[in-house]
Structure formats: C-alpha cells, structure tokens
Design a protein around this motif. Structure first.
Motif, PDB file in Angstrom:
ATOM      1  N   ALA A 104     -90.513  32.958  56.162  1.00  0.00           N
ATOM      2  CA  ALA A 104     -89.788  33.904  55.304  1.00  0.00           C
ATOM      3  C   ALA A 104     -88.993  34.706  56.084  1.00  0.00           C
ATOM      4  CB  ALA A 104     -90.827  34.443  54.324  1.00  0.00           C
ATOM      5  N   ASP A 105     -87.777  35.145  55.700  1.00  0.00           N
ATOM      6  CA  ASP A 105     -87.040  36.074  56.125  1.00  0.00           C
ATOM      7  C   ASP A 105     -87.144  37.410  55.414  1.00  0.00           C
ATOM      8  OD1 ASP A 105     -85.931  34.347  57.970  1.00  0.00           O
ATOM      9  OD2 ASP A 105     -84.276  33.544  56.438  1.00  0.00           O
ATOM     10  N   VAL A 106     -87.461  38.596  56.470  1.00  0.00           N
ATOM     11  CA  VAL A 106     -87.686  39.653  55.598  1.00  0.00           C
ATOM     12  C   VAL A 106     -86.541  40.620  56.246  1.00  0.00           C
ATOM     13  CG1 VAL A 106     -89.461  41.389  55.592  1.00  0.00           C
ATOM     14  CG2 VAL A 106     -90.405  38.955  55.635  1.00  0.00           C
ATOM     15  N   SER A 107     -86.160  41.601  55.301  1.00  0.00           N
ATOM     16  CA  SER A 107     -85.173  42.670  55.775  1.00  0.00           C
ATOM     17  C   SER A 107     -85.682  44.003  55.050  1.00  0.00           C
ATOM     18  CB  SER A 107     -84.019  42.190  55.100  1.00  0.00           C
ATOM     19  OG  SER A 107     -82.964  43.086  55.488  1.00  0.00           O
ATOM     20  N   VAL A 108     -85.748  44.893  56.125  1.00  0.00           N
ATOM     21  CA  VAL A 108     -85.949  46.230  55.639  1.00  0.00           C
ATOM     22  C   VAL A 108     -84.810  47.091  55.935  1.00  0.00           C
ATOM     23  CG1 VAL A 108     -87.428  48.452  55.976  1.00  0.00           C
ATOM     24  CG2 VAL A 108     -88.609  45.999  56.245  1.00  0.00           C
ATOM     25  N   GLU A 109     -84.396  47.864  54.893  1.00  0.00           N
ATOM     26  CA  GLU A 109     -83.040  48.644  54.860  1.00  0.00           C
ATOM     27  C   GLU A 109     -83.304  50.148  54.672  1.00  0.00           C
ATOM     28  OE1 GLU A 109     -79.238  46.227  53.673  1.00  0.00           O
ATOM     29  OE2 GLU A 109     -80.798  46.013  52.174  1.00  0.00           O
ATOM     30  N   ILE A 110     -82.820  51.118  55.270  1.00  0.00           N
ATOM     31  CA  ILE A 110     -83.150  52.686  55.063  1.00  0.00           C
ATOM     32  C   ILE A 110     -81.617  53.070  54.539  1.00  0.00           C
ATOM     33  CG2 ILE A 110     -83.408  54.692  56.000  1.00  0.00           C
ATOM     34  CD1 ILE A 110     -85.514  53.600  57.672  1.00  0.00           C
ATOM     35  N   PHE A 111     -81.614  53.707  53.474  1.00  0.00           N
ATOM     36  CA  PHE A 111     -80.358  54.368  52.863  1.00  0.00           C
ATOM     37  C   PHE A 111     -80.777  55.982  52.617  1.00  0.00           C
ATOM     38  CE2 PHE A 111     -79.857  49.869  51.402  1.00  0.00           C
ATOM     39  CZ  PHE A 111     -78.497  49.774  51.479  1.00  0.00           C
ATOM     40  N   VAL A 112     -79.972  56.749  53.110  1.00  0.00           N
ATOM     41  CA  VAL A 112     -80.059  58.037  53.254  1.00  0.00           C
ATOM     42  C   VAL A 112     -79.632  58.586  51.827  1.00  0.00           C
ATOM     43  CG1 VAL A 112     -79.481  60.444  54.007  1.00  0.00           C
ATOM     44  CG2 VAL A 112     -79.877  58.589  55.651  1.00  0.00           C
ATOM     45  N   ILE A 113     -80.537  59.466  51.012  1.00  0.00           N
ATOM     46  CA  ILE A 113     -80.152  59.879  49.906  1.00  0.00           C
ATOM     47  C   ILE A 113     -79.387  61.283  49.862  1.00  0.00           C
ATOM     48  CG2 ILE A 113     -80.998  60.661  47.533  1.00  0.00           C
ATOM     49  CD1 ILE A 113     -81.512  57.800  47.979  1.00  0.00           C
ATOM     50  N   ASN A 114     -78.378  61.514  49.846  1.00  0.00           N
ATOM     51  CA  ASN A 114     -77.626  62.760  49.880  1.00  0.00           C
ATOM     52  C   ASN A 114     -78.150  63.862  49.132  1.00  0.00           C
ATOM     53  OD1 ASN A 114     -75.472  61.420  51.517  1.00  0.00           O
ATOM     54  ND2 ASN A 114     -74.717  60.497  49.706  1.00  0.00           N
ATOM     55  N   GLU A 115     -77.672  65.127  49.220  1.00  0.00           N
ATOM     56  CA  GLU A 115     -78.267  66.298  48.720  1.00  0.00           C
ATOM     57  C   GLU A 115     -78.029  66.203  46.982  1.00  0.00           C
ATOM     58  OE1 GLU A 115     -77.159  69.921  50.450  1.00  0.00           O
ATOM     59  OE2 GLU A 115     -77.655  69.402  52.557  1.00  0.00           O
ATOM     60  N   SER A 124     -78.535  53.053  56.922  1.00  0.00           N
ATOM     61  CA  SER A 124     -78.650  53.881  58.226  1.00  0.00           C
ATOM     62  C   SER A 124     -79.295  53.127  59.317  1.00  0.00           C
ATOM     63  CB  SER A 124     -79.566  55.201  57.975  1.00  0.00           C
ATOM     64  OG  SER A 124     -79.875  55.988  58.828  1.00  0.00           O
ATOM     65  N   ASP A 125     -80.256  52.423  58.823  1.00  0.00           N
ATOM     66  CA  ASP A 125     -80.895  51.132  59.697  1.00  0.00           C
ATOM     67  C   ASP A 125     -81.363  50.076  59.049  1.00  0.00           C
ATOM     68  OD1 ASP A 125     -81.542  50.160  62.246  1.00  0.00           O
ATOM     69  OD2 ASP A 125     -83.091  51.389  62.372  1.00  0.00           O
ATOM     70  N   THR A 126     -81.170  48.930  59.652  1.00  0.00           N
ATOM     71  CA  THR A 126     -81.761  47.522  59.055  1.00  0.00           C
ATOM     72  C   THR A 126     -82.900  46.942  59.956  1.00  0.00           C
ATOM     73  OG1 THR A 126     -79.838  47.333  57.498  1.00  0.00           O
ATOM     74  CG2 THR A 126     -81.166  45.675  57.987  1.00  0.00           C
ATOM     75  N   ARG A 127     -83.813  46.380  59.781  1.00  0.00           N
ATOM     76  CA  ARG A 127     -84.561  45.498  60.678  1.00  0.00           C
ATOM     77  C   ARG A 127     -84.763  44.165  60.088  1.00  0.00           C
ATOM     78  NH1 ARG A 127     -87.743  47.461  64.769  1.00  0.00           N
ATOM     79  NH2 ARG A 127     -86.146  49.023  65.079  1.00  0.00           N
ATOM     80  N   ASP A 128     -84.498  43.074  60.628  1.00  0.00           N
ATOM     81  CA  ASP A 128     -84.745  41.819  60.107  1.00  0.00           C
ATOM     82  C   ASP A 128     -85.916  41.066  60.903  1.00  0.00           C
ATOM     83  OD1 ASP A 128     -82.659  41.894  58.204  1.00  0.00           O
ATOM     84  OD2 ASP A 128     -81.249  41.475  59.824  1.00  0.00           O
ATOM     85  N   VAL A 129     -86.914  40.669  60.186  1.00  0.00           N
ATOM     86  CA  VAL A 129     -87.865  39.847  60.894  1.00  0.00           C
ATOM     87  C   VAL A 129     -88.230  38.502  60.144  1.00  0.00           C
ATOM     88  CG1 VAL A 129     -89.089  41.919  61.785  1.00  0.00           C
ATOM     89  CG2 VAL A 129     -89.926  40.942  59.639  1.00  0.00           C
ATOM     90  N   THR A 130     -88.868  37.649  60.863  1.00  0.00           N
ATOM     91  CA  THR A 130     -89.071  36.192  60.357  1.00  0.00           C
ATOM     92  C   THR A 130     -90.491  36.150  60.380  1.00  0.00           C
ATOM     93  OG1 THR A 130     -87.182  35.311  60.741  1.00  0.00           O
ATOM     94  CG2 THR A 130     -88.812  33.800  60.361  1.00  0.00           C
ATOM     95  N   THR A 131     -91.406  35.672  59.384  1.00  0.00           N
ATOM     96  CA  THR A 131     -92.665  35.655  59.507  1.00  0.00           C
ATOM     97  C   THR A 131     -93.167  34.630  58.607  1.00  0.00           C
ATOM     98  OG1 THR A 131     -94.760  36.962  59.189  1.00  0.00           O
ATOM     99  CG2 THR A 131     -93.318  37.177  57.506  1.00  0.00           C
ATOM    100  N   GLY A 132     -94.570  34.129  58.937  1.00  0.00           N
ATOM    101  CA  GLY A 132     -95.044  33.036  58.122  1.00  0.00           C
ATOM    102  C   GLY A 132     -96.025  33.884  57.056  1.00  0.00           C
ATOM    103  N   LEU A 133     -96.028  33.346  55.755  1.00  0.00           N
ATOM    104  CA  LEU A 133     -96.894  33.759  54.625  1.00  0.00           C
ATOM    105  C   LEU A 133     -98.258  32.992  54.979  1.00  0.00           C
ATOM    106  CD1 LEU A 133     -94.361  34.145  51.668  1.00  0.00           C
ATOM    107  CD2 LEU A 133     -94.899  35.954  53.498  1.00  0.00           C
ATOM    108  N   ARG A 134     -99.168  33.500  55.198  1.00  0.00           N
ATOM    109  CA  ARG A 134    -100.431  32.746  55.712  1.00  0.00           C
ATOM    110  C   ARG A 134    -101.644  33.631  55.592  1.00  0.00           C
ATOM    111  NH1 ARG A 134    -100.806  35.844  59.108  1.00  0.00           N
ATOM    112  NH2 ARG A 134    -100.244  35.528  61.103  1.00  0.00           N
ATOM    113  N   SER A 135    -102.893  33.187  55.554  1.00  0.00           N
ATOM    114  CA  SER A 135    -104.086  33.926  55.975  1.00  0.00           C
ATOM    115  C   SER A 135    -104.814  32.906  56.862  1.00  0.00           C
ATOM    116  CB  SER A 135    -104.866  34.177  54.546  1.00  0.00           C
ATOM    117  OG  SER A 135    -105.413  32.650  54.068  1.00  0.00           O
ATOM    118  N   VAL A 136    -105.100  33.529  57.845  1.00  0.00           N
ATOM    119  CA  VAL A 136    -105.909  33.170  59.078  1.00  0.00           C
ATOM    120  C   VAL A 136    -107.269  33.983  59.068  1.00  0.00           C
ATOM    121  CG1 VAL A 136    -105.905  32.583  61.398  1.00  0.00           C
ATOM    122  CG2 VAL A 136    -103.652  32.389  60.206  1.00  0.00           C
TER     123      VAL A 136
END
Length: 186
Positions: A104-115, A124-136
């Motif tokens: 699964a492709d996962v993306s986390v984005e941060i947007f600044v809220i103005n005054e 402001s920043d983005t991080r993309d990761v790939t992970t497996g959905l599973r329980s071990v």
C-alpha cells in the motif's frame, strides 16, 4: 564467513536532500497494528519540527483516497504526533509461501493553517512510504501471518559482497531469488 575485522559500515545507500516549508516531518514511522480481510489499522508516529508555534492540517492518504484529516497545534521545535487510520478492503501482504506481497502506498502531507484560518495551498512537507498491511505474531516460536500459521524456514547467509556499497542491484536480487527458490522465508 567474512573477515571478522572487516567493517562494511558507512554510507552505503543513496543520499538525498529535500526542501520543506516552515513545518517538516523529521521522522515518520508507520506500522500496521491489526489486519484482516475486511480492515487494517495503520499506526503513525511522527516527529514534526516547526519553525514557530503554528497550527497545521495533517492529511494521510492510503492508496488513492484520503483516509484521515486532522488539525494539530504545534509548539516551536520538535513535536510528537500519533494517529491511527483504518483502511477498508485493501488486499493484505503475504509472505511468498502464503500469497502475494501486496503493498500500500501511504502519503502524509502537512499544510500550514494561516492566522486567518485559511489553509496554505502548497504542502509544507510530504512523506511517502510503501508498506504491507499485515499482522505478524510469534508465540512460543510459532509464527502467524494474518492469522495463518507459517513454518518459518531461514538461514544465516552473508551479504552478496563484503563491501555493501559495491553490491549491485542484480547481485542483491539474485540472492533474494536464490532464497525464494530454496523456499526460505527469512
């Protein structure tokens, strides 16, 4: 099987530079805390560094849909933020002995809220990761993956070359193929 005085340490993976806005993700950890055929739950643990005290909108996307949006108030400096996201109907990751290694492709984005309460249009920043959905799980040296028992077959084998930085992607892929052909799991 290698010279015990050999140190394969040092920088051996690609190095990259990234440019961010006033709020950046300094560390992001994504783990799958539970998984079934119907639903998986991802746990996020992030260290977010803010230049000044601010409010952000945190957007998490798994696959092609935004699964989680929240506002967080941050202090200047490093802030630890944790959250969970439920994922419905995504295929599970399986070791090759039990099924397909769906990711699964996962993306986390941060947007600044103005005054004035409006959201900046550019992340402001983005991080993309790939992970497996599973329980071990392992109990009494009995392994289960997604609730299915797995007899783990493993060996202790040195890397393709003592100089890890010199290992080609072909050499590493060849070692993995040999392990799969031998029906190894680890």
């Amino acid at each position: 099987c290698f010279d015990p005085d050999w140190n394969p340490g040092g920088i051996w993976r690609p190095v990259r530079l990234s440019e961010t806005g006033p709020v950046r993700i300094s560390r992001l950890r994504v783990t799958c805390s539970e998984a079934s055929d119907e639903r998986a739950v991802l746990f996020f643990d992030a260290l977010i560094d803010a230049a000044t005290a601010t409010t952000i909108e945190l957007r998490t996307t798994v696959g092609h849909s935004t699964d989680h949006v929240s506002e967080e108030t941050l202090a200047a400096g490093e802030n630890r933020v944790e959250w969970r996201v439920g994922v419905e109907g995504h295929p599970l990751w399986w070791p090759h002995a039990l099924g397909d290694p769906n990711l699964a492709d996962v993306s986390v984005e941060i947007f600044v809220i103005n005054e004035d309460g409006s959201r900046c249009e550019i992340a402001s920043d983005t991080r993309d990761v790939t992970t497996g959905l599973r329980s071990v799980a392992m109990r009494n040296f009995r392994w289960t993956v997604n609730g299915e028992r797995l007899f783990v077959k493993a060996v202790n084998h040195g890397p393709a070359t003592q100089r890890l930085a010199d290992a080609t992607s072909h050499q590493v892929a060849h070692d993995i193929e040999l392990a799969k052909d031998a029906n190894l799991d680890m």
